[in-house]
Design a protein around this motif. Structure first.
Motif, short mmCIF file in Angstrom:
data_model
loop_
_atom_site.label_atom_id
_atom_site.label_comp_id
_atom_site.label_asym_id
_atom_site.label_seq_id
_atom_site.Cartn_x
_atom_site.Cartn_y
_atom_site.Cartn_z
N ARG A 1 0.66 -1.18 -0.03
CA ARG A 1 0.00 -0.09 0.05
C ARG A 1 0.94 1.33 -0.01
O ARG A 1 1.96 1.16 0.32
N GLY A 2 0.39 2.18 -0.47
CA GLY A 2 0.82 3.75 -0.51
C GLY A 2 2.06 3.98 -1.64
O GLY A 2 2.63 4.94 -1.52
N LEU A 3 2.05 2.95 -2.55
CA LEU A 3 3.05 3.13 -3.72
C LEU A 3 2.72 4.60 -4.42
O LEU A 3 3.70 5.32 -4.86
N GLU A 4 1.48 4.90 -4.45
CA GLU A 4 1.28 6.19 -5.50
C GLU A 4 1.49 7.36 -4.64
O GLU A 4 2.05 8.19 -5.06
N GLU A 5 0.99 7.18 -3.40
CA GLU A 5 1.36 8.86 -2.67
C GLU A 5 2.78 9.05 -2.59
O GLU A 5 3.11 10.09 -2.56
N ALA A 6 3.71 7.84 -2.08
CA ALA A 6 5.09 8.09 -2.10
C ALA A 6 5.60 8.61 -3.37
O ALA A 6 6.48 9.45 -3.56
N ALA A 7 5.06 8.09 -4.66
CA ALA A 7 5.69 8.40 -5.86
C ALA A 7 5.63 10.03 -6.05
O ALA A 7 5.98 10.38 -6.92
N ARG A 8 4.34 10.52 -5.51
CA ARG A 8 3.88 11.93 -5.88
C ARG A 8 4.89 12.77 -5.23
O ARG A 8 4.90 14.04 -5.51
N LEU A 9 5.75 12.39 -4.21
CA LEU A 9 6.76 13.27 -3.49
C LEU A 9 7.48 13.61 -4.48
O LEU A 9 8.24 13.09 -5.41
N ARG A 10 8.20 14.94 -4.33
CA ARG A 10 9.08 15.65 -5.32
C ARG A 10 10.49 14.78 -4.91
O ARG A 10 11.01 14.56 -3.88
N ASP A 11 11.26 14.68 -6.06
CA ASP A 11 12.70 14.28 -6.16
C ASP A 11 12.48 12.81 -5.34
O ASP A 11 13.47 12.51 -4.56
N VAL A 12 11.63 11.88 -5.59
CA VAL A 12 11.50 10.60 -4.85
C VAL A 12 11.15 9.60 -6.35
O VAL A 12 10.40 10.11 -6.69
N MET A 13 11.82 8.55 -6.15
CA MET A 13 11.41 7.46 -7.10
C MET A 13 11.43 6.19 -6.21
O MET A 13 12.43 5.98 -5.42
N VAL A 14 10.37 5.29 -6.43
CA VAL A 14 10.24 4.02 -5.95
C VAL A 14 10.43 3.06 -6.81
O VAL A 14 9.83 2.88 -7.79
N PHE A 15 11.75 2.53 -6.58
CA PHE A 15 12.13 1.34 -7.75
C PHE A 15 11.80 -0.06 -7.33
O PHE A 15 11.99 -0.27 -6.02
N HIS A 16 11.09 -0.71 -8.15
CA HIS A 16 10.72 -1.85 -7.68
C HIS A 16 11.80 -2.67 -7.96
O HIS A 16 12.55 -2.93 -8.79
N ALA A 17 11.75 -4.12 -6.91
CA ALA A 17 12.64 -5.29 -7.39
C ALA A 17 11.83 -6.35 -7.13
O ALA A 17 11.43 -7.04 -8.19
N GLY A 18 11.59 -7.02 -6.10
CA GLY A 18 10.91 -8.22 -6.01
C GLY A 18 9.32 -7.70 -5.64
O GLY A 18 8.67 -7.90 -4.75
N THR A 19 8.69 -7.28 -6.87
CA THR A 19 7.20 -7.14 -6.73
C THR A 19 6.56 -7.82 -7.98
O THR A 19 6.96 -8.04 -8.96
N ALA A 20 5.34 -8.23 -7.92
CA ALA A 20 4.59 -8.73 -8.94
C ALA A 20 3.23 -8.18 -8.96
O ALA A 20 2.62 -7.64 -8.06
N LEU A 21 2.37 -8.31 -10.01
CA LEU A 21 1.03 -7.78 -10.49
C LEU A 21 -0.13 -8.87 -10.00
O LEU A 21 0.27 -10.00 -10.53
N ARG A 22 -1.06 -8.72 -9.31
CA ARG A 22 -1.77 -9.82 -9.04
C ARG A 22 -3.32 -9.11 -8.81
O ARG A 22 -3.38 -8.45 -8.08
N ASP A 23 -4.10 -9.59 -9.74
CA ASP A 23 -5.35 -8.97 -9.82
C ASP A 23 -5.28 -7.16 -10.12
O ASP A 23 -6.11 -6.60 -9.40
#
Ligand code: AMP
Ligand code: GLY
Length: 424
Positions: free
Chosen positions: A349-371
């Motif tokens: 949870r919270g990926l979109e909120e975090a990505a909206r912060l200025r000068d922040v990138m949330v890089f994915h590593a061990g993630t997957a899409l489910r539904d």
């Protein structure tokens, strides 16, 4: 240009993100990628070590440049296969990537060409390895010769521990063929740093220095992981020391590989130990570091495609790099239990909120899409990376973003960047 990135970790997400900003990239593919890379290009379901599958894809799509993320395909000869097929690829050949794939080779090269490193012995025979330990004083570092996903190194406080590490590797084969030969090294004290450079085999173009945090717990305690966070620049590497690293370690290594008939092109990554202001090489890797690449890419101001093309075409002497002022920090969020067993499939949870912060990138590593939802699927799950005017601001920003992201069992170190802060 059509560009293919191979791999699926945080490093590959950072590379794909940076390439997606290039003015000359028209199509970007990532094989196999992850839900994060899918936001910057098209994920292709081909495994990073399926060399024949990747080559067929690159031919069919007329890929102009392939950028290799992980070390295993390099050591299996992906570069040789692509070059034989007339395809451009960024990464060392099989003969050159032995610099990472065999610690005995790499130590032998350092000795032969006077590159500062820990004293060592290299053994195919467990009896001789034991005798080496018995004739010396602890602590020792026992290393499996081959690739062992970062796990093949054991720090041994006593001779007994070293003898049992030798038996585990050479007799019980806990690392399979990778441990058939071992290197036993003198233990070096000091502070570690990661020094990466891009080379076309002649010019060595240093990237901004970085520091990884290998241990799982705060204060560098507990077992080693793939890396729990990183920052750049690393103040332990001063401007003078950077010059010394280039002249005593990086350039000699590239020249040595040329002299050995194994010309080296790609990323040369030296793991360093810095003690009393003197750098020594712990090891070489033949690829970008993970997670060091995440904060490094956050600060790189050049067009990454231009840099990599210049390396592949032997024109690196024309390139100079520029870096954003200030610092960047990557905090790795991991699954509870990592680096041992852990659960997967937890909703994040919270990926979109975090990505909206200025000068922040949330890089994915061990993630997957489910539904349609992002869930955990690996040990290291995210690399939450922020840029700031200084190290303090970068740390605060990265942890503010981390605080917005949650899943059941999320774990992260709370002290990423503290060493740099203490020096600031
Ligand atoms: P390597 O894969 O050779 O870089 O080793 C992995 C980790 O083990 C390094 O990042 C260091 O933390 C540690 N290490 C390796 N060699 C030595 C050494 N000679 N002295 C102290 N620590 C070491
Ligand atoms: N961060 C350590 C590595 O990439 O090997």
């Amino acid at each position: 240009m059509k560009v293919l990135v191979t791999g699926s970790g945080g490093r590959e997400h950072a590379i794909a993100w940076k390439l997606s900003q290039s003015r000359n990239v028209t199509r970007l593919y990532i094989a196999p990628g992850n839900p994060g890379t899918g936001e910057h290009g098209e994920n292709v379901p081909i495994a990073a070590d399926d060399i024949a599958g990747l080559e067929a894809f690159a031919r069919k799509e007329k890929i102009d440049l392939t950028v290799v993320g992980p070390e295993i395909p390099l050591s299996l000869g992906i570069t040789d296969a692509f070059e034989a097929a007339g395809l451009r690829i960024f990464g060392p050949t099989k003969a050159a990537s032995v610099l990472e794939a065999s610690k005995a080779f790499s130590k032998g090269l350092m000795m032969k060409y006077g590159i500062p490193t820990a004293s060592y012995g290299s053994f195919d025979d467990p009896g001789k390895a034991r005798a080496y330990v018995e004739a010396r004083k602890p602590p020792f570092v026992v290393k499996a010769d081959g690739l062992a996903a970062g796990k093949g190194v054991v720090i041994c406080a006593s001779a007994e521990e070293a003898l049992s590490a030798i038996d585990a590797m050479m007799v019980s084969s806990v690392f399979g063929a990778a441990g058939r030969r071992v290197v036993v090294e003198e233990f070096l004290r000091g502070e570690e740093a990661s020094f990466l450079a891009i080379t076309d085999g002649k010019t060595v173009l240093p990237l901004a220095p970085a520091q990884d945090h290998k241990a799982i717990y705060d204060g560098d305690r507990g077992p080693n992981t793939g890396g729990m966070g990183a920052y750049s620049p690393a103040p332990v590497i001063t401007v003078e020391m950077e010059k010394e690293i280039i002249s005593s370690i990086m350039t000699p290594a590239v020249k040595a590989m040329e002299a050995e008939g194994r010309p080296y092109r790609g990323v040369l990554y030296a793991g360093l130990m810095i003690d009393g202001g003197r750098p020594k090489a712990l090891e070489f890797n033949c690829r970008f570091g993970d997670p060091e690449t995440q904060p490094i890419m956050m600060r790189l101001e050049n067009d990454l495609l231009d840099v990599l093309m210049a390396a592949v075409e032997g024109r690196l002497s024309d390139v100079s790099l520029s870096w954003s002022a200030g610092s960047s920090v990557c905090v790795v969020m991991a699954s509870r239990g990592y680096p041992e067993g852990y659960e997967k499939g937890k909703e994040i949870r919270g990926l979109e909120e975090a990505a909206r912060l200025r000068d922040v990138m949330v890089f994915h590593a061990g993630t997957a899409l489910r539904d349609g939802r992002v869930v955990t699927s690996g040990g290291r799950v995210l690399g939450v990376t922020a840029r700031g005017g200084d190290i303090k601001e970068a740390i605060e920003r990265a942890y503010r973003a981390v605080g917005m992201i949650s899943w059941d069992g999320a774990y992260f170190r709370k002290d990423i960047g503290r060493k740099a802060l203490l020096r600031a």
